[in-house]
Design a protein around this motif. Structure first.
Motif, short mmCIF file in Angstrom:
data_model
loop_
_atom_site.label_atom_id
_atom_site.label_comp_id
_atom_site.label_asym_id
_atom_site.label_seq_id
_atom_site.Cartn_x
_atom_site.Cartn_y
_atom_site.Cartn_z
N GLN A 195 -18.59 30.72 14.44
CA GLN A 195 -18.27 30.72 13.00
C GLN A 195 -18.50 29.33 12.42
N LYS A 196 -18.15 28.31 13.18
CA LYS A 196 -18.34 26.93 12.73
C LYS A 196 -19.83 26.63 12.57
N ARG B 11 -7.51 21.78 12.01
CA ARG B 11 -8.08 20.58 11.40
C ARG B 11 -9.55 20.65 11.08
N TRP B 12 -10.29 21.48 11.81
CA TRP B 12 -11.74 21.55 11.58
C TRP B 12 -12.12 22.79 10.79
N LEU B 13 -11.13 23.49 10.22
CA LEU B 13 -11.42 24.74 9.52
C LEU B 13 -12.20 24.46 8.24
N ASN B 14 -13.27 25.14 8.05
CA ASN B 14 -14.08 25.03 6.83
C ASN B 14 -14.73 26.36 6.56
N THR C 5 -10.81 21.75 4.99
CA THR C 5 -10.22 20.44 5.21
C THR C 5 -10.80 19.48 4.18
N TYR C 6 -10.10 18.40 3.91
CA TYR C 6 -10.51 17.50 2.84
C TYR C 6 -9.93 16.12 3.09
N GLU C 7 -10.41 15.15 2.30
CA GLU C 7 -9.79 13.82 2.31
C GLU C 7 -8.96 13.69 1.05
N GLY C 8 -7.85 13.03 1.15
CA GLY C 8 -7.00 12.87 -0.02
C GLY C 8 -5.68 13.60 0.18
#
Lengths: 261, 231
Positions: free
Chosen positions: A178-179, A256-259, B55-58
């Motif tokens: 998926q990534k 943390r790496w979810l996009n 995920t993002y910065e800020g």
């Protein structure tokens, strides 16, 4: 929340699997009866051949269905985390640990159920074939003593760790796919990663099965010059470490790496 | 009093592409806000960051809570795509939401469903695209959330459906809640907006009151066309 996710992810493939389980048992009965008919009609070659083919196809079908059932469970997991339904999954008020832990546990539960169903189907097949159960063929040879009992316990521990590791490999493969698909947007990268997860996982499974059968039937390692206990615990530790790495990677991929695209 | 949404130095990159560029905004509660911008300006990306899908910065705080399991309890997000399992029946969708969200009002959901004339036992895959989207909207709006994020809720549906959606937003929203609606169909939504945010090229370029625009004798749609003129 953990139990809610577990319940929902466990029930998700249920409607699809129930009819397949029914077909699974039906094939076992058909296959067993076909063998019996083949044996009793040896003088009638065309009929015996026909039922021989039916029994062979049933055997292939039973094996295929067993694999297909576990693939369906993983497909249900993939649907929840790697398709548009992931929008619903990842907006649930749950932590990454709850999501991953609950879904992994539901896959493991299905694995146990499918293994039990496949085992029972095999017994049904043999029972209907009139050949009886084959339990004695897989029992350890020789006298049962404390050493054998301890070996069996160690093998059971190894089995649990290896199976958990296999499942985690495939889960990690699906999440990695998926990534990659959001980065490369290619179906081939997607498919390749899932296949790698499956291949590595099942390779571990083959090693475990080979080792178990070798130990139970001969009591020694044959070519490998090492104590069975050392071999068992080495595989257990390696499988456990690989499984742990896969869990860590999966945790990151869902957190943390979810996009999501 | 904590703001409904507080965003500080929000940056989001997809590889080398900067989707959101140093966004800073504070939104108070109880308002209906239009997030307006051309396609690809970063509207959906903003919603996904606030919903915890990216995920993002800020920093993003929703009623003082950082984005995570706790903020998801009070944020209701409606994405622009169908995200429900199409093999589910409508009643199963509502059962699912009731199971996971403490603020889901199942009676409200069935009231809204009754106005559509949709059978609760119908499978989602048997429904038309517009009806599916309405069912999704009902599932989201039946929650008594504190922040609603609606991504293009009226794009791709017929005018009657748009009217239903806008009416639902107006009449069924939780009192005191904040609704942020992204759209480029400004004329259809302008009458219900309290405030607007213009976004373009990954930047938030303007944040103002709709009343102020109307007091100047203009519409938000006219201002949008002036700001985003292509030629």
């Amino acid at each position: 929340m953990f139990l809610k996710i577990y319940k929902n992810s466990f029930l998700a493939p249920l409607k699809t699997l129930i009819p397949i389980f029914i077909i699974h048992f039906a094939l076992a009965i058909v296959g067993g009866i076909s063998i019996k008919i083949t044996d009793s009609l040896q003088e009638n070659v065309p009929i015996a051949t026909l039922f021989g083919v039916i029994s062979a196809l049933s055997s292939v079908g039973i094996t295929g269905l067993g694999i297909g059932e576990i693939v369906l469970v993983f497909a249900s997991f993939r649907k929840a985390v790697a398709t548009d339904e992931a929008y619903l999954t990842y907006t649930l008020p749950a932590t990454t640990g709850q999501q991953l832990g609950a879904r992994t546990l539901s896959i493991a539960t299905w694995y146990v159920i499918i293994t039990a169903i496949s085992t029972v189907a095999t017994f049904v097949y043999n029972a209907f074939s009139g050949k009886g159960l084959f339990l004695t063929d897989v029992m350890p040879s020789g006298e049962i003593n404390a050493e054998i009992v301890w070996l069996i316990i160690e093998i059971c521990i190894m089995a649990v760790v290896v199976i958990a590791s296999v499942l985690l490999h495939v889960i990690c493969g699906i999440l990695l796919a998926q990534k990659f698909s959001t980065k490369t947007k290619t179906k081939s990268a997607n498919a390749m990663t899932v296949l790698i997860g499956f291949a590595e996982g099942f390779a571990l499974m083959v090693i475990f099965i080979t080792l178990t059968v070798t130990l139970l039937s001969s009591g020694n390692m044959g070519v490998v010059n090492a104590s069975p206990h050392v071999i068992i615990w080495t595989i257990t530790v390696v499988a456990g470490a690989l499984g742990g790495l896969c869990y860590f990677l999966s945790y990151r991929l869902m957190g943390r790496w979810l996009n999501l695209a | 009093m904590t703001s409904a949404l507080e965003v500080k130095n929000l940056n989001k990159k997809y590889g080398n592409f900067l989707a959101l560029d140093n966004v800073n905004i504070t939104i108070n509660g109880g308002k209906i806000i239009g997030l307006l911008g051309p396609n690809g300006s970063g509207k959906s990306t903003f919603f996904k960051c606030v919903s915890g899908l990216l995920t993002y910065e800020g920093q993003i705080l929703v009623h003082g809570r950082p984005v995570g399991a706790e903020s998801k309890k009070i944020v209701a997000f409606l994405p622009e795509r169908t995200y429900l399992d199409l093999n589910m029946r409508v009643c199963e969708v509502f059962d699912f939401f009731f199971d996971f969200y403490d603020d889901f009002d199942v009676n409200r959901a069935y009231e809204l469903l009754a106005t559509l004339g949709v059978d609760r036992n119908a499978k989602l895959k048997t429904l038309s695209k517009g009806t599916k989207e309405k069912v999704q909207l009902i599932a989201v709006m039946a929650r008594k959330a504190q922040v609603y994020l609606l991504d293009e809720p009226i794009g791709g549906v017929d005018p009657a459906a748009r009217e239903f959606i806008i009416h639902t937003i107006l009449t069924r929203v939780n009192e005191g809640a904040t609704i942020i609606i992204s759209t480029h169909l400004i004329r259809d939504i302008e009458d219900i907006l309290d405030e607007y945010i213009f976004i373009n090229g990954s930047k938030f370029i303007s944040y103002g009151s709709v009343k102020d625009v109307h007091d100047q004798g203009k519409t938000v749609d006219e201002v949008f066309r002036e700001v985003f003129r292509c030629f």
